[in-house]
Design an enzyme around this catalytic site. Structure first.
Site, PDB file in Angstrom:
ATOM      1  N   GLY A   1      60.196 -25.497  49.407  1.00 23.53           N
ATOM      2  CA  GLY A   1      60.858 -24.463  50.210  1.00 23.53           C
ATOM      3  C   GLY A   1      60.021 -24.040  51.405  1.00 23.53           C
ATOM      4  O   GLY A   1      60.548 -23.845  52.508  1.00 23.53           O
ATOM      5  N   CYS A   2      58.734 -23.902  51.189  1.00 21.54           N
ATOM      6  CA  CYS A   2      57.857 -23.462  52.277  1.00 21.54           C
ATOM      7  C   CYS A   2      57.709 -24.541  53.341  1.00 21.54           C
ATOM      8  O   CYS A   2      57.658 -24.247  54.532  1.00 21.54           O
ATOM      9  CB  CYS A   2      56.495 -23.051  51.721  1.00 21.54           C
ATOM     10  SG  CYS A   2      56.619 -21.635  50.607  1.00 21.54           S
ATOM     11  N   THR A   3      57.664 -25.794  52.923  1.00 24.34           N
ATOM     12  CA  THR A   3      57.601 -26.884  53.885  1.00 24.34           C
ATOM     13  C   THR A   3      58.879 -26.923  54.711  1.00 24.34           C
ATOM     14  O   THR A   3      58.828 -27.058  55.942  1.00 24.34           O
ATOM     15  CB  THR A   3      57.359 -28.230  53.165  1.00 24.34           C
ATOM     16  OG1 THR A   3      56.102 -28.148  52.466  1.00 24.34           O
ATOM     17  CG2 THR A   3      57.323 -29.381  54.153  1.00 24.34           C
TER      18      THR A   3
ATOM     19  N   VAL B   1      58.611 -23.883  57.255  1.00 25.32           N
ATOM     20  CA  VAL B   1      57.702 -24.050  58.399  1.00 25.32           C
ATOM     21  C   VAL B   1      58.205 -25.143  59.336  1.00 25.32           C
ATOM     22  O   VAL B   1      58.060 -25.024  60.557  1.00 25.32           O
ATOM     23  CB  VAL B   1      56.224 -24.301  57.995  1.00 25.32           C
ATOM     24  CG1 VAL B   1      55.665 -23.139  57.205  1.00 25.32           C
ATOM     25  CG2 VAL B   1      56.024 -25.613  57.296  1.00 25.32           C
TER      26      VAL B   1
END
Length: 155
Positions: A48-50, A53
């Site tokens: 999710g964070c990838t 960003v």
């Protein structure tokens, strides 16, 4: 215990934190110069964070053209941020909030009591919060919502 969550119309708490390049960034340095999109995310190198960003990366030029600076913040180390930013060619700053002190000052909630939350703030040139978006799963909502407010502030 976390402070109450910072909301619309609140003054954004100032901070100075180390970046992925080892320099420091201070939020108030942008005052009277740029709108700041400050996004708290749980952890480098997670799916999710990838996605988040990379979505900010892919829209970075639109943010900068609208007079905004994008800053990502998590409790990962400077070296973790350096690897993460390099791997995905991130053109914006990642800051390391090891210990989560700034996360606490913004009142960013945890999910299930353990997973750091995902919240995006748009902070205007006078340091006032103009937008807050809190969702662990609606990754595109973070970028789209912030972009809409940034463009309105520029107009």
């Amino acid at each position: 215990m976390a402070a109450p969550q910072i909301g619309l119309g609140d003054q954004a708490p100032d901070f100075t934190l180390p970046t992925q390049s080892g320099t420091e960034v201070t939020l108030s340095d942008f005052r009277d110069k740029k709108t700041v999109v400050l996004f708290f995310y749980p952890k480098d190198e997670t799916a999710g964070c990838t996605a988040e960003v990379c979505s900010f990366r892919d829209n970075y030029e639109v943010f900068t053209e609208a007079g905004a600076e994008v800053i990502g913040i998590s409790s990962d180390s400077v070296s973790s941020h350096e690897r993460f930013a390099g791997r995905y060619s991130l053109p914006f700053t990642l800051v390391s909030d090891e210990g989560g002190e700034i996360r606490k000052r913004y009142g960013v909630p945890s999910k299930l009591g353990i997973l750091p939350g995902r919240v995006t703030y748009v902070i205007d040139r006078s340091g006032v919060v103009r937008h807050v978006f809190n969702s662990m799963v609606n990754i595109n909502g973070h970028v789209k919502g912030a972009l809409k407010i940034v463009q309105e502030l520029q107009a």
